[in-house]
Design a protein around this motif. Structure first.
Motif, PDB file in Angstrom:
ATOM      1  N   SER A 120       9.253  25.133  21.968  1.00 60.62           N
ATOM      2  CA  SER A 120       9.269  23.908  21.161  1.00 60.62           C
ATOM      3  C   SER A 120       8.813  22.708  21.991  1.00 60.62           C
ATOM      4  CB  SER A 120      10.641  23.660  20.537  1.00 60.62           C
ATOM      5  OG  SER A 120      11.589  23.297  21.511  1.00 60.62           O
ATOM      6  N   SER A 124       5.375  20.287  21.522  1.00 60.95           N
ATOM      7  CA  SER A 124       5.665  18.889  21.188  1.00 60.95           C
ATOM      8  C   SER A 124       4.582  17.980  21.775  1.00 60.95           C
ATOM      9  CB  SER A 124       7.036  18.487  21.745  1.00 60.95           C
ATOM     10  OG  SER A 124       6.964  18.303  23.150  1.00 60.95           O
ATOM     11  N   ASN A 125       4.743  16.696  21.545  1.00 60.82           N
ATOM     12  CA  ASN A 125       3.798  15.709  22.085  1.00 60.82           C
ATOM     13  C   ASN A 125       4.179  15.243  23.489  1.00 60.82           C
ATOM     14  OD1 ASN A 125       2.195  15.694  19.761  1.00 60.82           O
ATOM     15  ND2 ASN A 125       3.556  14.224  18.773  1.00 60.82           N
TER      16      ASN A 125
END
Length: 179
Positions: A120, A124-125
């Motif tokens: 995750s 993500s950014n």
């Protein structure tokens, strides 16, 4: 390139979720803050255990970053029974990932949950994330990416300890940073 700094908590008084850091552990938390002082960090995620949160709190305060709590980073429970030979039982779980003791979690199950966290983060950014966890779970994560990482490597982890996972071109590499 995405980077995840995997931190094992500082020296604690015990194994319970509420165990405090020792005086030495509190000093180590300041050492962690100093270690990361020149590294850009976007996000901090911690186990809900007090010793993990307290280990990273000085850095989070300095960087003005909220510590996110993720229960998937909690220590793996080997068993709810108190085994006199727990050390041998733990060693056996490094060889048989499906082995599970009464009330406990297999290495496979524990690995799945920490890998979910890592995936995750990589999706993500955020570019540079710190996760704070525990020795056994950290070892299982490192073994997931490096099949040669084993029980003896777990024994050689320190409190604290830091490994860097780098994700580039769909490949993850790991490197120990804490000496």
């Amino acid at each position: 390139m995405k980077k995840i700094y995997v931190v094992r908590h500082c020296k604690a008084e015990g194994q319970s979720p509420e165990a405090q850091l020792t005086d030495r552990g509190l000093k180590q938390a300041l050492d962690l803050r100093e270690f990361f002082s020149e590294i850009k960090i976007d996000r901090i995620i911690s186990s809900p255990y007090k010793r993990a949160i307290t280990s990273i709190r000085p850095l989070a305060k300095k960087l003005k970053i909220q510590i996110e709590i993720d229960t998937r980073l909690a220590e793996r429970i080997l068993s709810t029974q108190n085994y006199p030979d727990w050390f041998e039982k733990l060693k056996a779980t490094f060889d048989d990932f499906e082995l599970k003791f009464e009330g406990g979690e297999s290495s496979l199950d524990a690995t799945k949950r920490i890998v979910e966290v890592i995936e995750s983060i990589f999706n993500s950014n955020h570019e540079n994330t710190i996760i704070v966890t525990h020795g056994n779970l950290m070892s299982l994560l490192l073994k997931h990416f490096d099949k040669d990482f084993g029980f003896d490597d777990w024994k050689n982890l320190s409190n604290p300890d830091i490994y860097l996972l780098k994700y580039k071109n769909n490949k993850v590499t790991s490197e120990r940073l804490w000496k």
